[in-house]
Design a protein around this motif. Structure first.
Motif, PDB file in Angstrom:
ATOM      1  N   UNK A 412       0.840  -1.194   0.000  1.00 41.61           N
ATOM      2  CA  UNK A 412       0.000   0.000   0.000  1.00 41.61           C
ATOM      3  C   UNK A 412       0.878   1.247   0.000  1.00 41.61           C
ATOM      4  N   UNK A 413       0.359   2.264  -0.667  1.00 40.69           N
ATOM      5  CA  UNK A 413       1.085   3.531  -0.673  1.00 40.69           C
ATOM      6  C   UNK A 413       0.642   4.349   0.545  1.00 40.69           C
ATOM      7  N   UNK A 414       1.589   4.593   1.449  1.00 47.44           N
ATOM      8  CA  UNK A 414       1.230   5.290   2.694  1.00 47.44           C
ATOM      9  C   UNK A 414       1.764   6.722   2.671  1.00 47.44           C
ATOM     10  N   UNK A 415       0.897   7.643   2.988  1.00 49.68           N
ATOM     11  CA  UNK A 415       1.329   9.036   3.136  1.00 49.68           C
ATOM     12  C   UNK A 415       1.784   9.211   4.587  1.00 49.68           C
ATOM     13  N   UNK A 436      -5.423   3.022   8.727  1.00 46.21           N
ATOM     14  CA  UNK A 436      -4.200   3.460   9.413  1.00 46.21           C
ATOM     15  C   UNK A 436      -3.144   2.365   9.325  1.00 46.21           C
ATOM     16  N   UNK A 437      -1.928   2.772   8.951  1.00 46.01           N
ATOM     17  CA  UNK A 437      -0.823   1.818   8.916  1.00 46.01           C
ATOM     18  C   UNK A 437       0.335   2.378   9.743  1.00 46.01           C
ATOM     19  N   UNK A 438       0.864   1.566  10.647  1.00 49.29           N
ATOM     20  CA  UNK A 438       2.045   1.952  11.411  1.00 49.29           C
ATOM     21  C   UNK A 438       3.226   1.126  10.905  1.00 49.29           C
ATOM     22  N   UNK A 439       4.374   1.762  10.808  1.00 50.25           N
ATOM     23  CA  UNK A 439       5.549   1.046  10.287  1.00 50.25           C
ATOM     24  C   UNK A 439       6.828   1.756  10.715  1.00 50.25           C
ATOM     25  N   UNK A 440       7.933   1.019  10.681  1.00 49.25           N
ATOM     26  CA  UNK A 440       9.219   1.630  11.046  1.00 49.25           C
ATOM     27  C   UNK A 440       9.975   1.930   9.759  1.00 49.25           C
ATOM     28  N   UNK A 441      10.407   3.172   9.627  1.00 49.86           N
ATOM     29  CA  UNK A 441      11.194   3.563   8.454  1.00 49.86           C
ATOM     30  C   UNK A 441      12.104   4.689   8.914  1.00 49.86           C
ATOM     31  N   UNK A 442      13.412   4.432   8.839  1.00 53.21           N
ATOM     32  CA  UNK A 442      14.361   5.423   9.393  1.00 53.21           C
ATOM     33  C   UNK A 442      14.573   6.613   8.451  1.00 53.21           C
ATOM     34  N   UNK A 443      14.148   6.489   7.193  1.00 47.70           N
ATOM     35  CA  UNK A 443      14.482   7.559   6.251  1.00 47.70           C
ATOM     36  C   UNK A 443      13.285   8.400   5.821  1.00 47.70           C
ATOM     37  N   UNK A 452       4.499   0.362   1.324  1.00 49.70           N
ATOM     38  CA  UNK A 452       4.635  -0.425   2.556  1.00 49.70           C
ATOM     39  C   UNK A 452       3.891  -1.746   2.391  1.00 49.70           C
ATOM     40  N   UNK A 453       4.564  -2.833   2.755  1.00 51.34           N
ATOM     41  CA  UNK A 453       3.901  -4.139   2.692  1.00 51.34           C
ATOM     42  C   UNK A 453       3.170  -4.385   4.007  1.00 51.34           C
ATOM     43  N   UNK A 461      -6.172  -0.927  13.015  1.00 50.55           N
ATOM     44  CA  UNK A 461      -4.999  -0.475  12.262  1.00 50.55           C
ATOM     45  C   UNK A 461      -4.296  -1.663  11.611  1.00 50.55           C
ATOM     46  N   UNK A 462      -3.280  -1.331  10.816  1.00 48.38           N
ATOM     47  CA  UNK A 462      -2.476  -2.357  10.158  1.00 48.38           C
ATOM     48  C   UNK A 462      -1.009  -2.118  10.515  1.00 48.38           C
ATOM     49  N   UNK A 463      -0.245  -3.211  10.502  1.00 50.54           N
ATOM     50  CA  UNK A 463       1.190  -3.058  10.720  1.00 50.54           C
ATOM     51  C   UNK A 463       1.873  -3.297   9.381  1.00 50.54           C
ATOM     52  N   UNK A 464       2.822  -2.409   9.032  1.00 50.63           N
ATOM     53  CA  UNK A 464       3.457  -2.540   7.724  1.00 50.63           C
ATOM     54  C   UNK A 464       4.958  -2.580   7.810  1.00 50.63           C
ATOM     55  N   UNK A 465       5.560  -2.874   6.651  1.00 53.00           N
ATOM     56  CA  UNK A 465       7.002  -2.930   6.553  1.00 53.00           C
ATOM     57  C   UNK A 465       7.359  -2.297   5.212  1.00 53.00           C
ATOM     58  N   UNK A 466       8.180  -1.234   5.189  1.00 53.30           N
ATOM     59  CA  UNK A 466       8.444  -0.571   3.920  1.00 53.30           C
ATOM     60  C   UNK A 466       9.180  -1.479   2.936  1.00 53.30           C
ATOM     61  N   UNK A 467       8.811  -1.431   1.675  1.00 49.53           N
ATOM     62  CA  UNK A 467       9.572  -2.195   0.685  1.00 49.53           C
ATOM     63  C   UNK A 467      10.408  -1.180  -0.066  1.00 49.53           C
TER      64      UNK A 467
END
Ligand code: SAH
Ligand code: SF4
Ligand code: F3S
Length: 484
Positions: A412-415, A436-443, A452-453, A461-467
């Motif tokens: 999904x494309x997360x803003x 709502x998606x929460x995810x860790x992304x340092x940049x 975000x996958x 909410x959803x938990x995501x992981x950036x690809x």
């Protein structure tokens, strides 16, 4: 200094000038403003307006209520519970004012408009009562209280005009999303609803003013706007600005730098084929619509004065899904409207199950002052309302979770909107479908659109992981992307 006869107190010209200068300096010294916003998004927008209006008087917003010189409470009257919340908060402020008598307290918004003078009578610690039409006059009201230490009430319902909106100026701070009110008031008079009485008749802002405002905030970093009104579908229909809602959306879609458009609220009776078609044409229009149905029973919809039938609602949903198959649907339901029989209620349960909403806002019917439904016979008991409310929550909870689970594995494309409240250095944002998606992304930074996958789904909410680095392609219908 004491001089002259009869112990009359007079100051030398030099002292007078000094006093005047001191008064001006203290007037110019930054003061702290704390706004408490209750109610809907339109109040959120109005609170931002209040901040802007008071900035030239040197009021700076503070999140710390104890530091405030001026506290404004922007209130909501939609249900009894919302109104109670106002009075219990005012009780807290009364204790605060005992400790700090110089504190100025203002009550604005829908309860202020509804109660007017009664509010100052009931709450001796309230200095200003300003209704929904008085926004623009707020600085003058604050000045009156500061200079004369009087208490003021302004519930004059002089129509809001374009000049009542203050364009944002300067940087918008770190924000990727913003609300923009495009119309105020409501002409629909649903029999349960207080809004037409506290917000007045439907009035659309001029398209040019709206577009300029959006251009400005986009230049300052906003990437997503939500256009606000009680019935945005009726935008422009009676003001003759030569622009209806689909046309306005098209113009907003052309604003460079803007990435997503949302709007709320849509009234089903005014959801035209042209507007449904916009979901197929406008690339920035997010695939989500909030379309309050209120009840699944024709008999109750008639008593509510909603102006559509169950069948008509379902046909519109079908059309929306045809034009934009991935569109997310959310809705409002009122449980226990006066005269709601078991069969009416079961019709609502069936409608919820057959539509499969992504999310629902369910409310227990609440009598409001002066609205027709408050005088209707056959009120549903509190206990039965509670039972029906719980059953609806239960039915929807399963559907919501199912919908969220179906997104696990998709990209999904997360803003990026900011840090998640959950902490753990997580960022938070929404999918195009508004989940709502929460995810860790340092940049990633606020305002970035990040693929975000989705790895886990919860109820809210959803938990995501950036690809990153993977080949991606976009599903034009839903904006959902799939990792190749
Ligand atoms: N303009 C929007 C809704 C604004 S109020 C629309 O027409 O859909 C938000 C929601 O509050 C309504 O959709 C309705 O579900 C609920 N609501 C309004 N008045 C209510 C009342 N008296 N009791 C319970 N819920 C109410
Ligand atoms: Fe209230 Fe009906 Fe107007 Fe919505 S459309 S604000 S529910 S009167
Ligand atoms: Fe409440 Fe007024 Fe909005 S009554 S829902 S704050 S328009």
């Amino acid at each position: 200094m004491v001089s002259g006869q009869d112990n009359e107190i007079t100051n030398t010209p030099c002292e007078v000038a000094e006093e005047k200068m001191k008064a001006e300096v203290s007037y110019m010294k930054a003061k702290h403003l704390h706004i408490v916003t209750m109610g809907c998004q339109m109040n959120v927008y109005d609170s931002e307006q209040m901040e802007r209006l008071l900035a030239p008087m040197n009021y700076r917003p503070t999140a710390d209520m104890d530091k405030a010189d001026l506290i404004l409470v922007n209130t909501c009257a939609i249900r009894k519970k919302a109104e109670h919340k106002v009075y219990s908060f005012l009780g807290r402020l009364a204790r605060m004012k005992q400790r700090k008598p110089e504190l100025i307290i203002g009550v604005g918004g829908c309860v202020a408009q509804q109660e007017g003078y009664r509010l100052v009578e009931l709450s001796p610690h309230v200095d200003i009562v300003f209704g929904t039409f008085a926004l623009k006059r707020l600085p003058a009201l604050v000045r009156q209280v500061t200079e004369k230490r009087t208490r003021v009430v302004d519930v004059d319902n002089t129509a809001t005009d374009e000049a009542s909106y203050v364009k944002p100026s300067g940087p918008q701070g770190e924000r990727a999303t913003a609300f923009v009110t495009i119309m105020t008031g409501c002409d629909n008079f649903c029999t349960y609803c207080v809004v037409p009485y506290v917000r007045g008749r439907q009035t659309s802002r001029k398209p040019d003013a709206i577009l300029q405002e959006i251009q400005h905030i986009v230049q300052n970093g906003v990437r997503e706007v939500t256009l606000l009104g009680q019935n945005v579908n009726a935008y422009g229909l009676k003001n003759g600005h030569g622009c209806d809602f689909p046309k306005l959306l098209e113009a907003v879609n052309n604003i460079e730098g803007l990435r997503r458009i949302r709007f709320t609220t849509s009234h089903p009776k005014d959801l035209s084929d042209k507007l449904i078609g916009a979901f197929g044409r406008l690339d920035k229009l997010a695939p989500h619509i909030h379309l309050p149905v209120q009840s699944g029973s024709d008999r109750i919809l008639r008593r509510m004065n909603r102006g559509y039938t169950r069948d008509c609602y379902l046909k519109k949903v079908e059309k929306l899904r045809k034009v934009r198959p991935s569109i997310a649907l959310t809705s409002d339901i009122i449980a226990g409207f006066p005269g709601e029989e078991t069969t009416d209620f079961e019709d609502t349960v069936k409608l919820i199950s057959s539509v499969g909403f992504d999310n629902l806002f369910i409310f227990k019917y609440s009598d409001r002052k002066n609205v027709p439904a408050s005088r209707f016979a056959n009120k549903v008991s509190g206990a039965l309302k509670g039972e029906r409310f719980a059953r609806l929550l239960n039915v929807q909870a399963k559907i919501t979770l199912q919908k969220n689970l179906s997104l696990v594995g998709t990209v999904q494309e997360i803003l990026v909107e900011g840090l998640s409240k959950k902490g753990d250095d997580q960022l938070t944002g929404h999918t195009p479908c508004n989940k709502i998606v929460n995810f860790v992304d340092r940049t990633a930074l606020v305002g970035d659109l990040v693929p975000v996958k989705i790895v886990e789904a919860f109820s809210h909410s959803l938990l995501g992981c950036p690809i990153s680095g993977l080949e991606r392609h976009y599903d034009k219908n839903g904006g959902i992307m799939h990792a190749a």
